[in-house]
Design a protein around this motif. Sequence first.
Motif, short mmCIF file in Angstrom:
data_model
loop_
_atom_site.label_atom_id
_atom_site.label_comp_id
_atom_site.label_asym_id
_atom_site.label_seq_id
_atom_site.Cartn_x
_atom_site.Cartn_y
_atom_site.Cartn_z
N TYR A 9 -7.83 -0.20 4.50
CA TYR A 9 -7.40 1.18 4.40
C TYR A 9 -8.54 2.13 4.07
O TYR A 9 -8.41 3.33 4.31
N ALA A 10 -9.64 1.63 3.59
CA ALA A 10 -10.83 2.48 3.42
C ALA A 10 -11.32 2.96 4.78
O ALA A 10 -11.99 3.98 4.87
N VAL A 25 0.87 -1.18 0.00
CA VAL A 25 0.00 0.00 0.00
C VAL A 25 0.90 1.23 0.00
O VAL A 25 1.78 1.35 0.85
N ARG A 68 -3.00 3.56 -2.68
CA ARG A 68 -2.68 2.84 -3.92
C ARG A 68 -2.24 1.44 -3.50
O ARG A 68 -1.30 1.29 -2.73
N VAL A 69 -2.93 0.42 -3.99
CA VAL A 69 -2.69 -0.97 -3.57
C VAL A 69 -2.19 -1.77 -4.75
O VAL A 69 -2.72 -1.66 -5.86
N GLU A 107 -7.37 -7.01 -2.13
CA GLU A 107 -8.76 -6.61 -1.88
C GLU A 107 -8.99 -6.35 -0.39
O GLU A 107 -9.69 -5.41 -0.02
N ARG A 110 -7.41 -3.04 0.57
CA ARG A 110 -8.25 -1.90 0.17
C ARG A 110 -9.35 -1.66 1.19
O ARG A 110 -9.64 -0.52 1.56
N ASP A 111 -9.98 -2.75 1.65
CA ASP A 111 -11.05 -2.62 2.64
C ASP A 111 -10.53 -2.06 3.96
O ASP A 111 -11.15 -1.17 4.56
#
Length: 119
Positions: free
Chosen positions: A76-77, A9, A90-91, A70, A73-74
């Motif tokens: 870090y959201a 990330v 950015r992943v 995936e 992303r979840d």
Amino acid sequence: MRFDQHTVVLLARPSHPPELPQDAIDRLQDAHLAHQAGLVEQGLVLATGPFLDTDDDQLRGFVVLSIAPEEARDLYANDPAVRAGRLDVRVMSWMVPEGNVRFEGVPIPRSMLEAAAGD
């Protein structure tokens, strides 16, 4: 040849982050650091830290995780600085020859005050 695959990330400052008073920015930074430390404590983060002396002033930090992109992303959201629009995520997947990179479990600071204590 065999490869190890990690999720990376990149944390970046958006082109137009919201303007906030310094005390709000400091609180968000502490919340971001606490979020990172929680992920380390869960065993999800293998390495993390800020960038210094970069030619790209938008790049802020780097994280290597032991989970799928995936899932990263979840996670870090839900980072407070991402939710507030102060950081973009950015992943990507990163492949290195098997055994080429090793990570040691070390604690990370949960706040700016704790980070400064090491100076």
